[in-house]
Design a protein around this motif. Sequence first.
Motif, PDB file in Angstrom:
ATOM      1  N   PHE A   2       0.726  -1.156  -0.188  1.00 34.49           N
ATOM      2  CA  PHE A   2       0.258   0.175  -0.136  1.00 34.49           C
ATOM      3  C   PHE A   2       0.881   1.160   0.384  1.00 34.49           C
ATOM      4  O   PHE A   2       0.268   2.708   0.311  1.00 34.49           O
ATOM      5  N   GLN A   3       2.011   0.876   0.099  1.00 33.30           N
ATOM      6  CA  GLN A   3       2.912   2.149   0.170  1.00 33.30           C
ATOM      7  C   GLN A   3       3.295   2.857  -1.081  1.00 33.30           C
ATOM      8  O   GLN A   3       3.829   3.850  -1.721  1.00 33.30           O
ATOM      9  N   ARG A   4       2.598   2.103  -2.248  1.00 33.79           N
ATOM     10  CA  ARG A   4       2.791   2.913  -3.852  1.00 33.79           C
ATOM     11  C   ARG A   4       1.783   3.257  -4.222  1.00 33.79           C
ATOM     12  O   ARG A   4       0.602   2.801  -4.125  1.00 33.79           O
ATOM     13  N   ILE A   5       1.839   4.108  -4.771  1.00 31.12           N
ATOM     14  CA  ILE A   5       0.932   5.057  -5.687  1.00 31.12           C
ATOM     15  C   ILE A   5       0.027   4.462  -6.501  1.00 31.12           C
ATOM     16  O   ILE A   5      -1.263   4.805  -6.549  1.00 31.12           O
ATOM     17  N   GLN A   6       0.005   3.312  -7.185  1.00 32.62           N
ATOM     18  CA  GLN A   6      -1.050   2.823  -8.312  1.00 32.62           C
ATOM     19  C   GLN A   6      -1.614   1.563  -6.983  1.00 32.62           C
ATOM     20  O   GLN A   6      -2.129   1.660  -7.860  1.00 32.62           O
ATOM     21  N   THR A   7      -1.383   0.974  -6.022  1.00 32.71           N
ATOM     22  CA  THR A   7      -2.022   0.532  -5.281  1.00 32.71           C
ATOM     23  C   THR A   7      -3.334   1.506  -4.716  1.00 32.71           C
ATOM     24  O   THR A   7      -4.030   1.189  -4.664  1.00 32.71           O
ATOM     25  N   VAL A   8      -2.742   3.014  -4.565  1.00 34.02           N
ATOM     26  CA  VAL A   8      -4.228   4.129  -4.169  1.00 34.02           C
ATOM     27  C   VAL A   8      -5.059   3.521  -5.636  1.00 34.02           C
ATOM     28  O   VAL A   8      -5.938   3.932  -5.559  1.00 34.02           O
ATOM     29  N   TYR A   9      -4.562   4.142  -6.190  1.00 35.62           N
ATOM     30  CA  TYR A   9      -5.033   4.131  -7.920  1.00 35.62           C
ATOM     31  C   TYR A   9      -6.315   2.702  -8.222  1.00 35.62           C
ATOM     32  O   TYR A   9      -7.168   2.661  -7.889  1.00 35.62           O
ATOM     33  N   LYS A 120       0.444   4.209 -15.619  1.00 39.36           N
ATOM     34  CA  LYS A 120       1.862   4.715 -15.626  1.00 39.36           C
ATOM     35  C   LYS A 120       2.612   4.851 -13.972  1.00 39.36           C
ATOM     36  O   LYS A 120       3.559   5.072 -14.979  1.00 39.36           O
ATOM     37  N   ALA A 121       2.020   5.151 -13.237  1.00 37.84           N
ATOM     38  CA  ALA A 121       3.129   4.774 -11.940  1.00 37.84           C
ATOM     39  C   ALA A 121       3.698   3.059 -12.009  1.00 37.84           C
ATOM     40  O   ALA A 121       4.704   3.321 -11.465  1.00 37.84           O
ATOM     41  N   ILE A 122       2.732   2.159 -12.408  1.00 34.46           N
ATOM     42  CA  ILE A 122       3.466   1.267 -12.237  1.00 34.46           C
ATOM     43  C   ILE A 122       4.394   0.913 -13.742  1.00 34.46           C
ATOM     44  O   ILE A 122       5.251   0.360 -13.686  1.00 34.46           O
ATOM     45  N   LYS A 123       4.267   1.636 -14.602  1.00 38.89           N
ATOM     46  CA  LYS A 123       5.476   1.652 -15.639  1.00 38.89           C
ATOM     47  C   LYS A 123       6.769   2.311 -15.537  1.00 38.89           C
ATOM     48  O   LYS A 123       7.934   1.999 -15.807  1.00 38.89           O
ATOM     49  N   LYS A 124       6.256   3.341 -14.671  1.00 41.55           N
ATOM     50  CA  LYS A 124       7.498   4.634 -13.677  1.00 41.55           C
ATOM     51  C   LYS A 124       8.523   3.522 -12.552  1.00 41.55           C
ATOM     52  O   LYS A 124       9.551   3.959 -12.584  1.00 41.55           O
ATOM     53  N   ASP A 125       8.196   2.430 -12.180  1.00 43.25           N
ATOM     54  CA  ASP A 125       7.981   1.153 -11.327  1.00 43.25           C
ATOM     55  C   ASP A 125       8.698   0.326 -12.101  1.00 43.25           C
ATOM     56  O   ASP A 125      10.096  -0.087 -11.663  1.00 43.25           O
ATOM     57  N   GLU A 126       8.705  -0.288 -12.969  1.00 39.35           N
ATOM     58  CA  GLU A 126       9.599  -1.006 -14.032  1.00 39.35           C
ATOM     59  C   GLU A 126      10.177  -0.610 -14.548  1.00 39.35           C
ATOM     60  O   GLU A 126      11.171  -0.965 -14.732  1.00 39.35           O
ATOM     61  N   ASP A 127      10.400   0.859 -15.045  1.00 42.75           N
ATOM     62  CA  ASP A 127      11.900   1.597 -15.914  1.00 42.75           C
ATOM     63  C   ASP A 127      12.569   1.866 -15.155  1.00 42.75           C
ATOM     64  O   ASP A 127      14.212   1.402 -14.968  1.00 42.75           O
ATOM     65  N   LEU A 128      12.341   1.731 -13.433  1.00 43.51           N
ATOM     66  CA  LEU A 128      13.245   2.018 -11.922  1.00 43.51           C
ATOM     67  C   LEU A 128      14.343   1.056 -12.326  1.00 43.51           C
ATOM     68  O   LEU A 128      15.746   0.891 -11.576  1.00 43.51           O
TER      69      LEU A 128
END
Length: 136
Positions: A2-9, A120-128
């Motif tokens: 739950f600390q990830r923003i995509q989970t909140v979305y 979009k947030a998942i893609k950002k995490d994957e790129d990181l």
Amino acid sequence: MFQRIQTVYMLISAIVTGGLPFVFPLWTDNQKNEVFFTSSIIYISLFVLSTVLAIYSIINFKKRQHQFVLNRLNMIFNFILLGFFVYWSLNLSGEALVSEKGIGMFLPAISIVLLVLANKAIKKDEDLVKSVDRLR
């Protein structure tokens, strides 16, 4: 998780498709009766399917690519649901059955926006993660 923003979305998307259709009517007919999503089995099944996919995607927080694909599939189901609402509202002749459209018809659009933000947030995490793997 739950600390990830995509989970909140995705959680907000699940609430929008799972809880808010009970609160907001789809439309109001000429006799001022509010019509909810329970009037059709298609609406029920698509709202439930969208909610289940969002929750299942939250549970699969370790598999980002799988989460991304599930969100895309969820967006497709929400587009289908939105298409049913648009077709139904445009296919009516004048004020025959519906006198006022409710906010419930726009719930799939809100869910689509939230799922796009989650992807979009998942893609950002994957790129990181990929950039860190290159450094090792």
